[in-house]
Design a protein around this motif. Structure first.
Motif, PDB file in Angstrom:
ATOM      1  N   LYS A  11      -1.094 -11.185 109.757  1.00  0.00           N
ATOM      2  CA  LYS A  11      -1.675 -12.051 108.736  1.00  0.00           C
ATOM      3  C   LYS A  11      -0.719 -12.163 107.546  1.00  0.00           C
ATOM      4  N   VAL A  12      -0.644 -13.349 106.981  1.00  0.00           N
ATOM      5  CA  VAL A  12       0.232 -13.585 105.827  1.00  0.00           C
ATOM      6  C   VAL A  12      -0.593 -13.430 104.561  1.00  0.00           C
ATOM      7  N   VAL A  13      -0.221 -12.471 103.750  1.00  0.00           N
ATOM      8  CA  VAL A  13      -0.955 -12.191 102.513  1.00  0.00           C
ATOM      9  C   VAL A  13      -0.027 -12.371 101.323  1.00  0.00           C
ATOM     10  N   VAL A  14      -0.448 -13.187 100.380  1.00  0.00           N
ATOM     11  CA  VAL A  14       0.297 -13.421  99.140  1.00  0.00           C
ATOM     12  C   VAL A  14      -0.237 -12.490  98.070  1.00  0.00           C
ATOM     13  N   ILE A  15       0.655 -11.830  97.351  1.00  0.00           N
ATOM     14  CA  ILE A  15       0.229 -10.986  96.249  1.00  0.00           C
ATOM     15  C   ILE A  15       0.959 -11.380  94.976  1.00  0.00           C
ATOM     16  N   THR A  16       0.192 -11.813  93.981  1.00  0.00           N
ATOM     17  CA  THR A  16       0.780 -12.079  92.670  1.00  0.00           C
ATOM     18  C   THR A  16       0.819 -10.764  91.896  1.00  0.00           C
ATOM     19  N   GLY A  17       1.747 -10.658  90.978  1.00  0.00           N
ATOM     20  CA  GLY A  17       1.861  -9.394  90.251  1.00  0.00           C
ATOM     21  C   GLY A  17       2.306  -8.259  91.148  1.00  0.00           C
ATOM     22  N   GLY A  18       2.990  -8.593  92.218  1.00  0.00           N
ATOM     23  CA  GLY A  18       3.402  -7.582  93.186  1.00  0.00           C
ATOM     24  C   GLY A  18       4.520  -6.690  92.696  1.00  0.00           C
ATOM     25  N   THR A  19       5.068  -6.990  91.507  1.00  0.00           N
ATOM     26  CA  THR A  19       6.131  -6.157  90.954  1.00  0.00           C
ATOM     27  C   THR A  19       5.590  -5.132  89.956  1.00  0.00           C
ATOM     28  N   GLY A  20       4.265  -5.099  89.757  1.00  0.00           N
ATOM     29  CA  GLY A  20       3.666  -4.152  88.825  1.00  0.00           C
ATOM     30  C   GLY A  20       3.391  -2.807  89.465  1.00  0.00           C
ATOM     31  N   ILE A  21       2.853  -1.874  88.685  1.00  0.00           N
ATOM     32  CA  ILE A  21       2.585  -0.526  89.193  1.00  0.00           C
ATOM     33  C   ILE A  21       1.470  -0.545  90.232  1.00  0.00           C
ATOM     34  N   LEU A  22       0.357  -1.203  89.931  1.00  0.00           N
ATOM     35  CA  LEU A  22      -0.693  -1.333  90.934  1.00  0.00           C
ATOM     36  C   LEU A  22      -0.204  -2.193  92.094  1.00  0.00           C
ATOM     37  N   GLY A  23       0.599  -3.191  91.759  1.00  0.00           N
ATOM     38  CA  GLY A  23       1.160  -4.060  92.789  1.00  0.00           C
ATOM     39  C   GLY A  23       1.975  -3.306  93.812  1.00  0.00           C
ATOM     40  N   GLU A  24       2.681  -2.258  93.371  1.00  0.00           N
ATOM     41  CA  GLU A  24       3.471  -1.456  94.306  1.00  0.00           C
ATOM     42  C   GLU A  24       2.583  -0.814  95.364  1.00  0.00           C
ATOM     43  N   ALA A  25       1.451  -0.249  94.924  1.00  0.00           N
ATOM     44  CA  ALA A  25       0.518   0.362  95.874  1.00  0.00           C
ATOM     45  C   ALA A  25      -0.079  -0.691  96.796  1.00  0.00           C
ATOM     46  N   PHE A  26      -0.384  -1.875  96.247  1.00  0.00           N
ATOM     47  CA  PHE A  26      -0.951  -2.949  97.069  1.00  0.00           C
ATOM     48  C   PHE A  26       0.043  -3.414  98.132  1.00  0.00           C
ATOM     49  N   VAL A  27       1.301  -3.593  97.725  1.00  0.00           N
ATOM     50  CA  VAL A  27       2.333  -4.029  98.673  1.00  0.00           C
ATOM     51  C   VAL A  27       2.475  -3.006  99.795  1.00  0.00           C
TER      52      VAL A  27
END
Length: 272
Positions: A11-27
């Motif tokens: 599945k293709v998932v887009v994440i905005t704010g993926g360079t943030g601290i929470l974003g790191e865990a999400f990625v």
């Protein structure tokens, strides 16, 4: 096709704010769930590091540098993702955080604070979710199946002092999540869903100055937060991963319009 309802394989998932601290865990969570990850953000260097992070876990990723408040920029990013993978199955709206000028100190005149900074905080957190949802969310809706996950906050339920713009915006995120969930379901069917995660207090770059003293000790504000948290500690960003995957996956197929708290029990506790 995986028999695991929690799998995001292919599945293709887009994440905005993926360079943030929470974003790191999400990625990281998305990569572990075998999703293809499109990371949107403003920091090219960190974006490249996040792509390497996914690839080191055996996954596929791309980074697109964007201004989340610019509709044309988001449209360009959407086109680049579709050119690469041909589809979008999920959107994680992880852009947000407080901005320094929007923090009203205990020693400041409440009514003399810079209202423009407060407005900027509202725009970043609320419009920074609405804009990509209306552009990338259209692709998801028109495909007939997909999920949008917004990031709310504990402050939308239990308002924190000092962070007015952030608090107002996160109330907006809760309302927007419910509104968009019901609209999409009625227009596009029962396989297009919108939910939100409401993190409790996690240590990030944006809130570090409020939570940690210059000598590394907890601030009085942090001590008060901990005293209202049954777990008596701050959250670790990795503790958001399971909730994110659950909401993005088929395991939550009948869940929409909900905000899930991940807060160590803060919202549930009366303090006694």
């Amino acid at each position: 096709m995986s028999n695991n309802p929690f799998s995001l394989k292919d599945k293709v998932v887009v994440i905005t704010g993926g360079t943030g601290i929470l974003g790191e865990a999400f990625v990281e969570a998305l990569a572990e769930a075998e999703a293809k990850v499109a990371i949107l953000g403003r920091n090219q260097q960190i974006g490249a590091e996040r792509v390497q992070q996914v690839e080191s876990l055996g996954g596929e990723a791309m980074f697109v540098e964007v201004d989340i408040m610019d509709e044309q920029d988001i449209s360009r990013a959407k086109d680049e993702i579709l050119d690469k993978w041909g589809r979008i199955d999920g959107l994680v709206n992880a852009v947000g955080g407080n901005i320094p000028g929007a923090t009203i100190g205990a020693d400041q005149d409440l009514f003399a604070s810079n209202i423009q900074d407060t407005i900027k905080a509202i725009e970043l957190n609320l419009y920074g979710t609405i804009i990509p949802t209306h552009i990338i969310g259209r692709v998801i809706a028109e495909s007939g199946k997909g999920v949008i996950v917004n990031i709310s906050s504990l402050t939308a339920s239990r308002p924190f002092t000092r962070v007015l713009g952030y608090t107002v915006a996160k109330h907006g995120i809760d309302g927007y999540t419910k509104w968009m969930a019901t609209e999409l379901a009625q227009r596009y069917g029962d396989q297009v869903r919108v939910n939100a995660i409401a993190p409790g207090v996690f240590l990030t770059k944006q809130n570090k100055n409020l939570l940690i003293n210059s000598d590394g000790s907890y601030s009085e504000r942090t001590k008060r937060i901990l005293s209202g948290t049954p777990y008596n500690r701050l959250g670790d960003p990795r503790e958001l991963k399971g909730t994110l995957i659950y909401l993005l996956s088929d395991a939550s197929a009948f869940v929409t319009g909900e905000t899930v708290f991940v807060d160590g029990g803060f919202n549930a506790w009366c303090g006694v």
